[in-house]
Structures are given as structure tokens and as C-alpha cells.
Design a protein around this motif. Structure first.
Motif, PDB file in Angstrom:
ATOM      1  N   LYS A  75     -21.164  17.298   0.331  1.00 49.11           N
ATOM      2  CA  LYS A  75     -20.277  18.462   0.333  1.00 49.11           C
ATOM      3  C   LYS A  75     -19.530  18.576   1.659  1.00 49.11           C
ATOM      4  CE  LYS A  75     -23.412  21.155  -2.570  1.00 49.11           C
ATOM      5  NZ  LYS A  75     -24.267  22.354  -2.593  1.00 49.11           N
ATOM      6  N   SER A  76     -19.843  17.689   2.603  1.00 50.87           N
ATOM      7  CA  SER A  76     -19.253  17.769   3.937  1.00 50.87           C
ATOM      8  C   SER A  76     -18.781  16.396   4.409  1.00 50.87           C
ATOM      9  CB  SER A  76     -20.296  18.320   4.918  1.00 50.87           C
ATOM     10  OG  SER A  76     -19.890  18.135   6.244  1.00 50.87           O
ATOM     11  N   LYS A  77     -17.483  16.270   4.648  1.00 48.44           N
ATOM     12  CA  LYS A  77     -16.945  15.017   5.194  1.00 48.44           C
ATOM     13  C   LYS A  77     -17.484  14.780   6.596  1.00 48.44           C
ATOM     14  CE  LYS A  77     -12.789  14.613   2.506  1.00 48.44           C
ATOM     15  NZ  LYS A  77     -11.372  14.403   2.448  1.00 48.44           N
ATOM     16  N   TYR A  78     -17.730  15.852   7.326  1.00 47.26           N
ATOM     17  CA  TYR A  78     -18.285  15.735   8.673  1.00 47.26           C
ATOM     18  C   TYR A  78     -19.654  15.057   8.630  1.00 47.26           C
ATOM     19  CZ  TYR A  78     -20.424  17.006  13.095  1.00 47.26           C
ATOM     20  OH  TYR A  78     -21.076  16.956  14.289  1.00 47.26           O
ATOM     21  N   SER A  79     -20.476  15.408   7.672  1.00 48.62           N
ATOM     22  CA  SER A  79     -21.799  14.821   7.530  1.00 48.62           C
ATOM     23  C   SER A  79     -21.694  13.302   7.368  1.00 48.62           C
ATOM     24  CB  SER A  79     -22.530  15.432   6.329  1.00 48.62           C
ATOM     25  OG  SER A  79     -23.737  14.776   6.074  1.00 48.62           O
ATOM     26  N   PHE A  80     -20.810  12.861   6.488  1.00 51.32           N
ATOM     27  CA  PHE A  80     -20.646  11.437   6.243  1.00 51.32           C
ATOM     28  C   PHE A  80     -20.124  10.718   7.485  1.00 51.32           C
ATOM     29  CE2 PHE A  80     -18.184   7.745   4.814  1.00 51.32           C
ATOM     30  CZ  PHE A  80     -19.161   7.064   4.109  1.00 51.32           C
ATOM     31  N   LYS A  81     -19.116  11.277   8.124  1.00 54.56           N
ATOM     32  CA  LYS A  81     -18.537  10.660   9.330  1.00 54.56           C
ATOM     33  C   LYS A  81     -19.557  10.578  10.461  1.00 54.56           C
ATOM     34  CE  LYS A  81     -14.353   9.925   7.896  1.00 54.56           C
ATOM     35  NZ  LYS A  81     -13.962   8.566   7.595  1.00 54.56           N
ATOM     36  N   ASP A  82     -20.380  11.612  10.599  1.00 54.01           N
ATOM     37  CA  ASP A  82     -21.399  11.622  11.640  1.00 54.01           C
ATOM     38  C   ASP A  82     -22.444  10.531  11.394  1.00 54.01           C
ATOM     39  OD1 ASP A  82     -22.022  12.864  14.089  1.00 54.01           O
ATOM     40  OD2 ASP A  82     -23.731  13.865  13.144  1.00 54.01           O
ATOM     41  N   ILE A  83     -22.835  10.353  10.139  1.00 52.46           N
ATOM     42  CA  ILE A  83     -23.797   9.297   9.803  1.00 52.46           C
ATOM     43  C   ILE A  83     -23.171   7.928  10.048  1.00 52.46           C
ATOM     44  CG2 ILE A  83     -25.082   8.205   7.915  1.00 52.46           C
ATOM     45  CD1 ILE A  83     -26.331  10.858   9.014  1.00 52.46           C
ATOM     46  N   GLU A  84     -21.911   7.766   9.662  1.00 48.30           N
ATOM     47  CA  GLU A  84     -21.224   6.487   9.911  1.00 48.30           C
ATOM     48  C   GLU A  84     -21.241   6.130  11.398  1.00 48.30           C
ATOM     49  OE1 GLU A  84     -17.671   5.134   6.991  1.00 48.30           O
ATOM     50  OE2 GLU A  84     -17.258   6.915   8.189  1.00 48.30           O
ATOM     51  N   SER A  85     -20.944   7.099  12.254  1.00 47.52           N
ATOM     52  CA  SER A  85     -20.941   6.817  13.691  1.00 47.52           C
ATOM     53  C   SER A  85     -22.357   6.615  14.228  1.00 47.52           C
ATOM     54  CB  SER A  85     -20.202   7.903  14.461  1.00 47.52           C
ATOM     55  OG  SER A  85     -20.859   9.134  14.342  1.00 47.52           O
ATOM     56  N   SER A  86     -23.342   7.275  13.644  1.00 44.95           N
ATOM     57  CA  SER A  86     -24.733   7.101  14.073  1.00 44.95           C
ATOM     58  C   SER A  86     -25.254   5.702  13.753  1.00 44.95           C
ATOM     59  CB  SER A  86     -25.638   8.140  13.405  1.00 44.95           C
ATOM     60  OG  SER A  86     -25.371   9.423  13.906  1.00 44.95           O
ATOM     61  N   LEU A  87     -24.790   5.137  12.657  1.00 47.43           N
ATOM     62  CA  LEU A  87     -25.237   3.796  12.256  1.00 47.43           C
ATOM     63  C   LEU A  87     -24.928   2.749  13.312  1.00 47.43           C
ATOM     64  CD1 LEU A  87     -24.240   3.944   8.504  1.00 47.43           C
ATOM     65  CD2 LEU A  87     -26.560   3.617   9.379  1.00 47.43           C
ATOM     66  N   LEU A  88     -23.910   2.975  14.122  1.00 48.44           N
ATOM     67  CA  LEU A  88     -23.536   2.035  15.174  1.00 48.44           C
ATOM     68  C   LEU A  88     -24.587   1.947  16.275  1.00 48.44           C
ATOM     69  CD1 LEU A  88     -19.768   3.020  15.496  1.00 48.44           C
ATOM     70  CD2 LEU A  88     -20.763   1.126  14.169  1.00 48.44           C
ATOM     71  N   HIS A  89     -25.481   2.929  16.332  1.00 50.45           N
ATOM     72  CA  HIS A  89     -26.497   2.990  17.380  1.00 50.45           C
ATOM     73  C   HIS A  89     -27.876   2.560  16.879  1.00 50.45           C
ATOM     74  CE1 HIS A  89     -23.639   4.952  20.011  1.00 50.45           C
ATOM     75  NE2 HIS A  89     -23.303   5.709  18.981  1.00 50.45           N
ATOM     76  N   VAL A  90     -27.903   1.834  15.768  1.00 49.93           N
ATOM     77  CA  VAL A  90     -29.167   1.369  15.195  1.00 49.93           C
ATOM     78  C   VAL A  90     -29.195  -0.148  15.258  1.00 49.93           C
ATOM     79  CG1 VAL A  90     -30.601   1.317  13.112  1.00 49.93           C
ATOM     80  CG2 VAL A  90     -29.290   3.369  13.663  1.00 49.93           C
ATOM     81  N   ASP A  91     -30.262  -0.673  15.797  1.00 51.91           N
ATOM     82  CA  ASP A  91     -30.458  -2.117  15.883  1.00 51.91           C
ATOM     83  C   ASP A  91     -30.486  -2.716  14.478  1.00 51.91           C
ATOM     84  OD1 ASP A  91     -31.353  -4.528  17.524  1.00 51.91           O
ATOM     85  OD2 ASP A  91     -33.026  -4.340  16.100  1.00 51.91           O
TER      86      ASP A  91
END
Length: 183
Positions: A75-91
Motif C-alpha cells: 500500500k506504500s511505494k515508500y515501503s518498496f523503495k526503502d526495501i530496494e535500497s536496503s537490499l544493497l547493504h546485504v552481503d
């Protein structure tokens, strides 16, 4: 900042740690409380964060993370975008069975801001399973909590004969049945 490493720390005996990543703290807390109410024969540690990376100054006291659950509120585009950017910080080693995506809000089709297929494609890119949950519904939340606890138990190595990688490959396409319902 450095990526969150999957195998940088030794596992704790009879203990497992899950990291819930998501922008809706209420959903995180409800799911965490439900998980803690379930009776397990190992100690469950649950950490909550809105996004990654985690603060480096606390790394020395942080336990090994056995499972990362990315909670996406469609229900939130912000939620999806935040997860997308967080994935960059996972080994990348975490994506060997120690990550899953949890989609929230997919049943209310008229309120969706992020297409479920977009989330499924993201999960497919990262070779990670997708679970669906309506956190407001107690029965669904309990069922999801039990699924996550079983995944956590496997990821922490507490189930003999089953590795996180083999379990993840079995679950990897579990969303197909759900996506056909959505059409």
C-alpha cells in the motif's frame, strides 16, 4: 558502510536471531509479539529496523543474524523503495537461503500502490521466497509467524539434515499459486 555479512559471526547455541526490516513499525511489532508467543525449544531473538545499513558502532554487540525478513507493505511505494535500497547493504551470502520477503496488504486490491508482480520479480532477482500476510488478521499473523519461526530454525541450523539453501530452493516458487489468484 559495509554490507551486513551472513557468516561473520559464530552461531549461538540453542538460539536464533531474525531481523525484521520494514517501514511500518506497528506491523513489525505485531509480528514480533506473535512470534515470541509461540513455544519453541530455542531462544528467539528478534531485531527490528526500518532500513539498512545497521549502525556500525553497535556491530560488536550485535548477534549473528540467521534470517532477514524484508516486510513490504504494497500500500506504500515508500515501503518498496526503502526495501530496494536496503537490499544493497546485504552481503550476497545472505541470499543463500537466509532472506525472505513478506508482502503485507495485498488483499486490498483497491489500495495497492505497488504491483505484487513487481515484488515477485524483486524476490526472483534475489532468489528468495515470498510470503503473504495480512498482519491485521490474527489467524494469518499466527500462521505467518509459525512459518517464519520454522524458517528461522532451519536458517540457524537447528534442524538436522536440512540446510537453509535447500529449504529456500523448495520455497522459492511458492508464490506462483498466489499470483494466479491475484489475476
Amino acid at each position: 558502510m559495509a554490507a551486513l555479512a551472513a557468516f561473520a559471526k559464530l552461531p549461538a547455541i540453542n538460539s536464533a536471531t531474525v531481523l525484521l526490516v520494514g517501514t511500518n513499525e506497528d506491523f513489525q511489532e505485531q509480528l514480533a509479539e506473535t512470534m515470541l508467543k509461540e513455544k519453541e525449544d530455542f531462544k528467539i531473538n528478534i531485531h527490528l529496523t526500518r532500513s539498512l545499513p545497521l549502525p556500525a558502532e553497535r556491530d560488536h554487540i550485535r548477534p549473528r543474524i540467521d534470517l532477514i525478513v524484508f516486510m513490504i507493505n504494497v500500500k506504500s511505494k515508500y515501503s518498496f523503495k526503502d526495501i530496494e535500497s536496503s537490499l544493497l547493504h546485504v552481503d550476497a551470502n545472505f541470499f543463500l537461503g537466509k532472506v525472505c520477503f513478506l508482502v503485507i496488504g495485498a488483499c486490498e486490491m483497491n489500495q495497492i500502490s505497488v504491483d505484487v508482480d513487481t515484488v515477485l520479480k524483486l524476490a526472483d532477482c534475489y532468489c528468495s521466497p515470498v510470503l503473504f500476510c495480512e498482519v491485521e488478521c490474527e489467524n494469518t499473523r499466527i500462521s505467518t509467524a509459525r512459518q517464519l519461526l520454522r524458517m528461522l530454525q532451519i536458517c540457524a541450523g537447528h534442524v538436522s539434515g536440512v540446510s537453509a539453501l535447500s529449504f529456500s530452493s523448495l520455497m522459492g516458487r511458492s508464490y506462483i499459486d498466489y499470483s494466479s489468484i491475484m489475476e
